[in-house]
Design an enzyme around this catalytic site. Structure first.
Site, PDB file in Angstrom:
ATOM      1  N   ASP A 156      12.990  19.863  -3.501  1.00 35.48           N
ATOM      2  CA  ASP A 156      12.176  18.786  -2.945  1.00 35.48           C
ATOM      3  C   ASP A 156      12.690  17.454  -3.457  1.00 35.48           C
ATOM      4  OD1 ASP A 156      10.625  20.863  -1.969  1.00 35.48           O
ATOM      5  OD2 ASP A 156       9.056  20.620  -3.501  1.00 35.48           O
ATOM      6  N   ASP A 158      11.007  14.417  -5.138  1.00 37.17           N
ATOM      7  CA  ASP A 158       9.770  13.944  -5.760  1.00 37.17           C
ATOM      8  C   ASP A 158       9.881  12.454  -6.010  1.00 37.17           C
ATOM      9  OD1 ASP A 158       8.519  16.532  -5.992  1.00 37.17           O
ATOM     10  OD2 ASP A 158       9.935  16.968  -7.601  1.00 37.17           O
TER      11      ASP A 158
END
Length: 237
Positions: A156, A158
């Site tokens: 991901d 972040d």
């Protein structure tokens, strides 16, 4: 953190400021600290020393602290390798904030989705994030700060967005929608956290217009109506 060392100080004297990871404001949650040494505590996982040798950095985490100590998290090679421990301020030789990492480029040939998405956000001066202080955290921030490969194809992106002032719901939705549009175009998940006076709040929750949102501060998570209202953190300061 999967494992956490016991505090090396009298916890009855711990700092109780709501958003504090330490009594020293030089170090804030999500900052990466470069350390000249990492103090050892009982029950430290076996992987910690090797991880620190590869990258002598730790992230500032949210926990009640005491003068001279900073709550930190050590990052290992795998997702399960996370260790919450403590640094003494005398061992800190540098600090890297998420927003400062916007000036850092990944190593050549590291054209992974997380870096592609971050580059797109940096290029677009008209994007919704343009009016905020923001930067990468998680594996993306760690790799940029240390230059040690930490990001994978499926990682991901972040983000930390500093929001010291009240954030209108309409603006939060605009930011969230733009991030989701970018995420879908690249095929990645973008997870943004607002840093508010009451602690960390997921952008997705605030943008959804929920009656109460989960705010994470040094005392732990709690549901509150308004992260910017004095009553949301009164008594913890």
């Amino acid at each position: 953190m999967r494992v956490c060392a016991a505090a090396p100080f009298d916890t009855s004297r711990a700092v109780s400021r709501a958003n504090a990871a330490t009594s020293d404001a030089r170090w804030r949650p999500h900052d990466l600290l470069r350390l000249q040494s990492l103090r050892s505590f009982d029950d430290e996982p076996a992987w910690v020393r090797d991880a620190f040798a590869r990258a002598p950095y730790a992230v500032v985490r949210r926990a009640l602290g005491a003068d001279g100590f900073v709550a930190i998290g050590v990052r290992g090679a795998g997702r399960a390798q996370r260790y919450g421990t403590w640094a003494h301020q005398d061992d800190i030789v540098g600090v890297v904030s998420p927003e400062s990492l916007l000036r850092v480029q990944p190593a050549k040939r590291r054209e992974l989705p997380a870096f592609v998405a971050l580059a797109a956000l940096r290029r677009d001066a008209c994007a919704a994030l343009a009016g905020f202080a923001w930067g990468p955290t998680g594996s993306t921030g760690f790799e940029l700060a240390t230059q040690v490969p930490s990001v994978a194809e499926a990682s991901d992106l972040d983000l930390l967005i500093r929001a010291p002032e009240p954030l209108a719901l309409s603006v939060a939705r605009l930011v969230f929608d733009q991030l989701q549009t970018l995420a879908q175009s690249i095929g990645i998940r973008i997870d943004a956290q607002l840093e508010t006076p009451a602690g960390g709040v997921a952008l997705a929750e605030w943008a959804a217009g929920k009656t109460r949102v989960l705010a994470r501060d040094a005392s732990g998570p709690r549901l509150i109506a308004d992260p910017w209202a004095a009553m949301a953190y009164d008594g913890a300061a």
